[in-house]
Design a protein around this motif. Structure first.
Motif, PDB file in Angstrom:
ATOM      1  N   GLU A  40      10.878  -0.910  -5.856  1.00 35.07           N
ATOM      2  CA  GLU A  40      11.741  -1.245  -6.996  1.00 35.07           C
ATOM      3  C   GLU A  40      10.948  -1.993  -8.066  1.00 35.07           C
ATOM      4  O   GLU A  40      11.071  -1.708  -9.260  1.00 35.07           O
ATOM      5  CB  GLU A  40      12.928  -2.103  -6.540  1.00 35.07           C
ATOM      6  N   GLU A  41      10.155  -2.966  -7.632  1.00 37.83           N
ATOM      7  CA  GLU A  41       9.362  -3.749  -8.583  1.00 37.83           C
ATOM      8  C   GLU A  41       8.361  -2.879  -9.337  1.00 37.83           C
ATOM      9  O   GLU A  41       8.189  -3.009 -10.548  1.00 37.83           O
ATOM     10  CB  GLU A  41       8.613  -4.856  -7.843  1.00 37.83           C
ATOM     11  N   ARG A  42       7.718  -1.969  -8.629  1.00 37.36           N
ATOM     12  CA  ARG A  42       6.657  -1.173  -9.231  1.00 37.36           C
ATOM     13  C   ARG A  42       7.172  -0.038 -10.108  1.00 37.36           C
ATOM     14  O   ARG A  42       6.522   0.352 -11.074  1.00 37.36           O
ATOM     15  CB  ARG A  42       5.732  -0.644  -8.133  1.00 37.36           C
ATOM     16  N   THR A  43       8.328   0.503  -9.789  1.00 38.27           N
ATOM     17  CA  THR A  43       8.888   1.583 -10.611  1.00 38.27           C
ATOM     18  C   THR A  43       9.806   1.061 -11.714  1.00 38.27           C
ATOM     19  O   THR A  43      10.070   1.759 -12.691  1.00 38.27           O
ATOM     20  CB  THR A  43       9.696   2.573  -9.748  1.00 38.27           C
ATOM     21  N   GLY A  44      10.294  -0.180 -11.548  1.00 36.79           N
ATOM     22  CA  GLY A  44      11.241  -0.720 -12.509  1.00 36.79           C
ATOM     23  C   GLY A  44      12.614  -0.084 -12.414  1.00 36.79           C
ATOM     24  O   GLY A  44      13.439  -0.222 -13.317  1.00 36.79           O
ATOM     25  N   CYS A  45      12.875   0.609 -11.293  1.00 32.85           N
ATOM     26  CA  CYS A  45      14.160   1.306 -11.100  1.00 32.85           C
ATOM     27  C   CYS A  45      14.937   0.684  -9.938  1.00 32.85           C
ATOM     28  O   CYS A  45      14.341   0.363  -8.898  1.00 32.85           O
ATOM     29  CB  CYS A  45      13.936   2.779 -10.780  1.00 32.85           C
ATOM     30  N   ARG A  91       3.127  11.470 -11.017  1.00 30.28           N
ATOM     31  CA  ARG A  91       2.655  12.816 -11.337  1.00 30.28           C
ATOM     32  C   ARG A  91       3.777  13.663 -11.934  1.00 30.28           C
ATOM     33  O   ARG A  91       3.525  14.597 -12.696  1.00 30.28           O
ATOM     34  CB  ARG A  91       2.103  13.479 -10.077  1.00 30.28           C
ATOM     35  N   LEU A  92       5.017  13.338 -11.592  1.00 29.79           N
ATOM     36  CA  LEU A  92       6.170  14.038 -12.172  1.00 29.79           C
ATOM     37  C   LEU A  92       6.823  13.220 -13.272  1.00 29.79           C
ATOM     38  O   LEU A  92       7.361  13.772 -14.232  1.00 29.79           O
ATOM     39  CB  LEU A  92       7.229  14.305 -11.090  1.00 29.79           C
ATOM     40  N   GLY A  93       6.781  11.900 -13.092  1.00 31.27           N
ATOM     41  CA  GLY A  93       7.554  11.010 -13.956  1.00 31.27           C
ATOM     42  C   GLY A  93       8.836  10.641 -13.225  1.00 31.27           C
ATOM     43  O   GLY A  93       9.634  11.522 -12.880  1.00 31.27           O
ATOM     44  N   ILE A  94       9.001   9.363 -12.931  1.00 33.58           N
ATOM     45  CA  ILE A  94      10.186   8.908 -12.194  1.00 33.58           C
ATOM     46  C   ILE A  94      11.294   8.610 -13.189  1.00 33.58           C
ATOM     47  O   ILE A  94      11.186   7.710 -14.010  1.00 33.58           O
ATOM     48  CB  ILE A  94       9.857   7.665 -11.349  1.00 33.58           C
ATOM     49  N   VAL A  95      12.369   9.391 -13.092  1.00 32.58           N
ATOM     50  CA  VAL A  95      13.516   9.239 -13.989  1.00 32.58           C
ATOM     51  C   VAL A  95      14.690   8.682 -13.188  1.00 32.58           C
ATOM     52  O   VAL A  95      15.059   9.257 -12.157  1.00 32.58           O
ATOM     53  CB  VAL A  95      13.903  10.593 -14.618  1.00 32.58           C
ATOM     54  N   PRO A  96      15.273   7.560 -13.590  1.00 27.32           N
ATOM     55  CA  PRO A  96      16.438   7.046 -12.870  1.00 27.32           C
ATOM     56  C   PRO A  96      17.683   7.886 -13.169  1.00 27.32           C
ATOM     57  O   PRO A  96      17.700   8.585 -14.183  1.00 27.32           O
ATOM     58  CB  PRO A  96      16.582   5.622 -13.428  1.00 27.32           C
ATOM     59  N   PRO A  97      18.676   7.805 -12.312  1.00 30.53           N
ATOM     60  CA  PRO A  97      18.759   7.054 -11.066  1.00 30.53           C
ATOM     61  C   PRO A  97      17.799   7.583  -9.986  1.00 30.53           C
ATOM     62  O   PRO A  97      17.620   8.784  -9.852  1.00 30.53           O
ATOM     63  CB  PRO A  97      20.205   7.218 -10.629  1.00 30.53           C
ATOM     64  N   ALA A 124       0.828  -1.207   0.000  1.00 31.05           N
ATOM     65  CA  ALA A 124       0.000   0.000   0.000  1.00 31.05           C
ATOM     66  C   ALA A 124       0.861   1.254   0.000  1.00 31.05           C
ATOM     67  O   ALA A 124       0.580   2.221  -0.716  1.00 31.05           O
ATOM     68  CB  ALA A 124      -0.936  -0.009   1.211  1.00 31.05           C
ATOM     69  N   VAL A 125       1.935   1.231   0.785  1.00 34.20           N
ATOM     70  CA  VAL A 125       2.850   2.373   0.817  1.00 34.20           C
ATOM     71  C   VAL A 125       3.558   2.526  -0.526  1.00 34.20           C
ATOM     72  O   VAL A 125       3.646   3.626  -1.081  1.00 34.20           O
ATOM     73  CB  VAL A 125       3.884   2.210   1.945  1.00 34.20           C
ATOM     74  N   ALA A 126       4.060   1.422  -1.061  1.00 38.60           N
ATOM     75  CA  ALA A 126       4.778   1.470  -2.338  1.00 38.60           C
ATOM     76  C   ALA A 126       3.880   1.994  -3.462  1.00 38.60           C
ATOM     77  O   ALA A 126       4.308   2.806  -4.291  1.00 38.60           O
ATOM     78  CB  ALA A 126       5.316   0.083  -2.688  1.00 38.60           C
ATOM     79  N   GLU A 127       2.638   1.541  -3.500  1.00 39.05           N
ATOM     80  CA  GLU A 127       1.710   1.982  -4.546  1.00 39.05           C
ATOM     81  C   GLU A 127       1.384   3.462  -4.409  1.00 39.05           C
ATOM     82  O   GLU A 127       1.303   4.193  -5.398  1.00 39.05           O
ATOM     83  CB  GLU A 127       0.427   1.151  -4.494  1.00 39.05           C
ATOM     84  N   ARG A 128       1.194   3.905  -3.180  1.00 40.88           N
ATOM     85  CA  ARG A 128       0.879   5.318  -2.946  1.00 40.88           C
ATOM     86  C   ARG A 128       2.035   6.214  -3.389  1.00 40.88           C
ATOM     87  O   ARG A 128       1.836   7.238  -4.047  1.00 40.88           O
ATOM     88  CB  ARG A 128       0.591   5.522  -1.466  1.00 40.88           C
ATOM     89  N   VAL A 129       3.236   5.819  -3.024  1.00 41.64           N
ATOM     90  CA  VAL A 129       4.414   6.609  -3.378  1.00 41.64           C
ATOM     91  C   VAL A 129       4.660   6.575  -4.884  1.00 41.64           C
ATOM     92  O   VAL A 129       5.010   7.587  -5.499  1.00 41.64           O
ATOM     93  CB  VAL A 129       5.646   6.106  -2.603  1.00 41.64           C
ATOM     94  N   LYS A 130       4.474   5.408  -5.483  1.00 44.48           N
ATOM     95  CA  LYS A 130       4.630   5.295  -6.931  1.00 44.48           C
ATOM     96  C   LYS A 130       3.655   6.225  -7.653  1.00 44.48           C
ATOM     97  O   LYS A 130       4.022   6.918  -8.608  1.00 44.48           O
ATOM     98  CB  LYS A 130       4.395   3.854  -7.372  1.00 44.48           C
TER      99      LYS A 130
END
Length: 257
Positions: free
Chosen positions: A228-233, A204-210, A193-199
């Protein structure tokens, strides 16, 4: 330039003080913020100085965080967004996204070169997706925060909880307990639940690695693995994820000096 910078980050749950001499971290202290942030900031500074064998009279004091205006003697006050970005860039110059999961809020910050803040979003209206949510659910499950990782590793059934409201999630968790669900699977559901909320916040911005994760929840291996699993990063974590804003405050002050 002053001989020593003291960055004091007064968060909702913890207060951190970092001492930096312009080249290295000389000392630090992390304390619970409690109900008197003014006194807790003083105590954090005192303990950090004692650990390093240094004196307050040699310090240039910089305040940041939730209670930054409560820090007595602060010669500079800086936004925690700016400080978090600078602190992360110190450890990971290549970082382009920061997810800071604190006690009462979560932040996602997009970075440019040199830790420059390009944009950010915050979740500060609900406990879901914060360290406080993990604490509340741990109380319901009658476990310690440090038990999350061990129990998570033994989960077998992927249960789901509300990602939009901590109150609803608690009711759902109690319902699962009444059904006789395994504690390990309930821990998985809380972390998810925490991981999904944060993801969702990051999207909303777009998660860019690193991608770098900071804050107390950065020590929670269950949340990190699912994030890590949900963002693929691949997730990078500073050596002490509660110190980045305090260190960043020192770096901002040094640049101004």
């Amino acid at each position: 330039m002053p001989m020593l910078f003291a960055g004091i980050d007064v968060g909702s749950q913890s207060t951190a003080c970092v001492l930096w001499d312009g080249k290295t971290i000389r000392g630090f202290a992390v304390l619970p913020s409690g109900v008197n942030p003014r006194e807790r900031a003083k105590e954090a500074l005192k303990r950090a100085l004692e650990t390093a064998g240094l004196l307050e009279k040699d310090c240039f004091i910089v305040a940041t965080g939730y209670g930054r205006y409560q820090v007595e003697g602060a010669q500079l006050v800086v936004s925690e967004i700016t400080c978090q970005a600078q602190g992360v860039a110190y450890f990971f110059p290549q970082a382009r996204t920061v997810i800071d999961i604190g006690g009462q809020d979560s932040k996602v910050i997009r970075l440019g070169e040199g830790g420059r803040v390009l944009d950010f979003v915050m979740n500060d209206k609900c406990a879901a997706g914060t360290g406080r949510f993990l604490e509340l659910m741990a109380q319901v499950l009658e476990i310690k925060l440090e038990d999350y990782g061990t129990l998570f590793a033994r989960a077998r059934e992927p249960l789901t909880l509300s990602q939009t409201c901590a109150v609803f999630a608690e009711s759902e968790l109690i319902g699962y307990i009444a059904q006789g669900k395994r504690k390990e699977d309930l821990v998985w559901a809380v972390a998810a639940a925490v991981a999904e909320r944060v993801k969702a916040l990051g999207e909303r911005l777009g998660i860019v690695p690193p991608l770098v994760v900071t804050g107390g929840v950065a020590k929670n291996q269950a949340v990190l693995k699912l994030l890590e699993e949900r963002t693929g990063c691949e997730i990078l974590v500073p050596p002490e994820p509660l110190l980045t804003a305090g260190l960043g405050a020192c770096l901002v002050a040094a640049k101004k000096a």
